[in-house]
Structures are given as C-alpha cells and as structure tokens.
Design a protein around this motif. Sequence first.
Motif, PDB file in Angstrom:
ATOM      1  N   LYS A  44       4.670  -5.903   8.020  1.00  0.00           N
ATOM      2  CA  LYS A  44       4.931  -4.480   7.735  1.00  0.00           C
ATOM      3  C   LYS A  44       4.158  -3.606   8.736  1.00  0.00           C
ATOM      4  N   TYR A  70       1.375  -4.553  11.730  1.00  0.00           N
ATOM      5  CA  TYR A  70       0.023  -4.003  11.836  1.00  0.00           C
ATOM      6  C   TYR A  70      -0.193  -3.444  13.255  1.00  0.00           C
ATOM      7  N   MET A 103       8.411  -6.260   0.020  1.00  0.00           N
ATOM      8  CA  MET A 103       7.415  -6.389  -1.062  1.00  0.00           C
ATOM      9  C   MET A 103       7.287  -5.104  -1.867  1.00  0.00           C
ATOM     10  N   SER A 152      -4.526 -12.646   2.866  1.00  0.00           N
ATOM     11  CA  SER A 152      -5.466 -13.363   3.750  1.00  0.00           C
ATOM     12  C   SER A 152      -6.780 -13.676   3.033  1.00  0.00           C
ATOM     13  N   MET A 193       0.398 -13.836   4.482  1.00  0.00           N
ATOM     14  CA  MET A 193      -0.662 -13.659   5.471  1.00  0.00           C
ATOM     15  C   MET A 193      -0.365 -12.506   6.417  1.00  0.00           C
ATOM     16  N   GLY A 194      -1.241 -11.529   6.420  1.00  0.00           N
ATOM     17  CA  GLY A 194      -1.139 -10.451   7.385  1.00  0.00           C
ATOM     18  C   GLY A 194      -2.330 -10.513   8.324  1.00  0.00           C
ATOM     19  N   ALA A 195      -3.405  -9.810   7.937  1.00  0.00           N
ATOM     20  CA  ALA A 195      -4.583  -9.633   8.804  1.00  0.00           C
ATOM     21  C   ALA A 195      -5.037 -10.914   9.493  1.00  0.00           C
TER      22      ALA A 195
HETATM   23  C1  LIG Z   1       1.574  -7.319  -1.480  1.00  0.00           C
HETATM   24  C2  LIG Z   1       0.853  -7.696  -0.228  1.00  0.00           C
HETATM   25  N1  LIG Z   1       0.718  -8.987   0.088  1.00  0.00           N
HETATM   26  C3  LIG Z   1       0.096  -9.385   1.216  1.00  0.00           C
HETATM   27  C4  LIG Z   1      -0.462  -8.478   2.082  1.00  0.00           C
HETATM   28  C5  LIG Z   1      -1.165  -8.969   3.315  1.00  0.00           C
HETATM   29  O1  LIG Z   1      -2.527  -8.660   3.261  1.00  0.00           O
HETATM   30  P1  LIG Z   1      -3.517  -9.175   4.401  1.00  0.00           P
HETATM   31  O2  LIG Z   1      -3.247  -8.361   5.601  1.00  0.00           O
HETATM   32  O3  LIG Z   1      -4.864  -8.919   3.846  1.00  0.00           O
HETATM   33  O4  LIG Z   1      -3.229 -10.616   4.610  1.00  0.00           O
HETATM   34  C6  LIG Z   1      -0.377  -7.116   1.779  1.00  0.00           C
HETATM   35  C7  LIG Z   1      -1.009  -6.135   2.672  1.00  0.00           C
HETATM   36  O5  LIG Z   1      -1.497  -5.117   2.332  1.00  0.00           O
HETATM   37  C8  LIG Z   1       0.304  -6.710   0.602  1.00  0.00           C
HETATM   38  O6  LIG Z   1       0.422  -5.415   0.273  1.00  0.00           O
END
Ligand SMILES: Cc1ncc(COP(=O)(O)O)c(C=O)c1O
Length: 388
Positions: free
Chosen positions: A43, A47, A95, A215, A231-233
């Motif tokens: 999303k 990033y 999401m 993450s 997994m994002g960050a």
């Molecule tokens: C519902 C949801 N899942 C997963 C993530 C991914 O988070 P991260 O970047 O900490 O992995 C987010 C990010 O904000 C989120 O809103």
Amino acid sequence: MIKKDIQNFLGTRVEINLDLLKRNFTELKKNIDPKVKIAGVVKANAYGHDLHTISDELVMLGCDYLMVASLREALSIRKYFEKEKSHPSVPIMVMGATTQSDFELAIKANITLTLFSLEDANRLNALALDLKTTAKVHVKMDTGFNRLGYKDHRLMVEDIQKMVQMPAIYVEGLFTHLALTDRDSDAIQFRKFDDVISALQAIGIEIPLKHVCDSIGTIAYPERQYDLVRMGALLYGYCSRPTPFELSPIMNFKTNISAIKWIEAGEGVSYDSTYIVNEKRKIATLPVGYADGLPRMLSNQGYFIVSGMKAPIVGLMCMDQCMVDVTHISDCEVGSEVILFDSKALPLVLLASQAKTNRNEILSRISMRVPRVFFKEDKICKIVDYLL
Ligand SMILES: Cc1ncc(COP(=O)(O)O)c(C=O)c1O
C-alpha cells in the motif's frame, strides 16, 4: 515513464536496491514456517518505493499475495500486470473498506475484498452471481485495535456461517490486526482470534487463510504465524524489534547541491529569517523541500550528510528547496551529493525522530516528483519518473 538504460542519475531522487529487497525476503522466508504464506504489503506506493516495481519484484521473489489499503491501489497493480503480461493470477487483496459502488470493479478484476458486514456480503454475492463468477473475501475481525472489523464476534460467526453458504462468495480468509501495545494486550487479541476459529470449527467451518501478524507480530510471535503473514516494513528493511537476521533498508534518499553562498553576520536564511547568522557562514541550497516529502518540521532541525559530515538544516524548509550550513565542510561544491537519509550515515529512523514523526510517514510521503532509481548488482536497472 519507465526508463531503463540511464547509468547515472543526479538530482533529487531515491535509490532503491532490489538486491537488498531480495535479501530481506530470502532471510524472512528462511525464518518462517515453509507452510506459512507471505503477503507483501505494498500500500501507499509500496511505502514510497513504487507500487508496480515492488509488486512485480515481490511476486518474482515468491510472495504469495499482494495486499493494499484501497481498491484503486489493487486495480493499479492488476492493470500494470496486464499491460506487462505478467503474473495474471497473483492474488491481490484490499485490506481496507471498499464501498458497495466499487464492488463490481473489484469482482471484474478478481480482487479479494475485506468484508465486515452481512449486508456487504449479500450485495457482493448478488453482483458476483450476475457476473457469473465468485468473489473472494477475507472477513476482518476487530480484536482490540478498534479501527475496522467485526467487534461483535458472535454476530461475526453467525454471518460467516451465512456467507459460506452464498453461492458466489468464497470466504478465503479471516484476519485481525494487532495494536502491539504490549505482550499482555496482544495475548488478549490472539485469544479472541483463536476463540472465533474454534467457534467456526465447532460448526464445521475451516477458513483456509487465517492471519494476524504484520512485520513486528511475525518477529515477536514466531509461533503465531497461522496460515499467512502480512509483511510491509520488514521487506523494505525496517523493524523496530530485534530481528533474528540482518535487515537492510533498501532505500536511500539523495540530492545534489544546487547553489553555495557565503552570508554575512546578521543575515537571515529562508522565509521569515528564522535563522540569523552571527558570523560569516557558508550556506548550501538543496533542490528538495516539503513538496518532495521532507517534513517541514525539519526547519532549523536536524541535519543532512555532505561529504560524510553533518550539515545542519538552517531556516524554514521551503516547498521545493532547503538550506544547510556547510561552513565547516571544505570538500563540497555545487553538484556535490547530499544524503537526506540512507542506511549508514543517516538512518531514516534518526531523521524521523528529528522530524518528530515515524519512518513510515516519511517513506510514504516521498512525492511523485521524486524519481525512483532502481539498482541491481550496483547498476541502475530501471528509473521510474512519474512526471515524464
Ligand atoms: C492490516 C495491516 N496488515 C499489515 C500491515 C503491514 O505492517 P508492517 O509494515 O508493520 O509489516 C499493515 C500496515 O500498516 C496493516 O495495516
């Protein structure tokens, strides 16, 4: 426009190392159960790293799912993959919430939607029936974050029971999101999630993809990965908890000095002259400002790196430019490289703390004016310039 063969790129840009993206993904993969699927969270323009390029790379690396916040992001990935004739069937999920008026678009592009009401499920089912297809959904459960999802868990189980009987709905997933306040409150959230899984199993419903962890959750609770992790960050090289493997931030933000001038004692710098020098100082002007994504909070706050040395930010940050004091840096001239953040000399988390924000806010606000320059094996492999 995507340019592929420029080997040198100067000016304000972010440099993104795709080999490090691969390393982060590979290390993650080694550290999670092979049965657990990995969803890449892309999303907010991945990033800030470029939605299309990162989505493409992640699928090539073996990501099982792509997840975004909004339908328009999901459609943008689908459209790009169609144009590139790649990954036609990769699952893409929204999401966040999708309005009923957009359901038809989602169904036609085979986008998985997040649902949290029977009313939406009924509407989606009716549309999917008309279109002679099946709509894939994940049901969202609120276990304490109080943002999105069913808060009434008994009602949710009843609704899921009805949804699984709808001919054009496939309930593929059930998920929640942790607030990550502390281990005790996380444990309560996990317990609520597990209770719902048990209640569903008791009535013969097994949802294939149950997922909770982002993450931090994946690292903090290796035993709680369920069927999928989001997994994002971490893929971009960041995690605010210690990781069992080395992470590498994949983005550096850079520019080059556009002008250098000496100013005399008593002169001010930038709007309102909020910075007035009391002796002769050498000031460098940088062609980057808040419209490129630098927080305006950095006005008279923090520093960038010039020739390996700290150059304090002076005066108010302008929309397109800002100034640093380079009096003590003899080895710099017009054209010299400036590091706005990188993984070594000026980590993003440090810059973020100077700007009183978090790293995700800075990353996701790097604007469309900033070209994304991608590297593989130390060579530029692609430049994404949103303006040209
Ligand atoms: C519902 C949801 N899942 C997963 C993530 C991914 O988070 P991260 O970047 O900490 O992995 C987010 C990010 O904000 C989120 O809103």
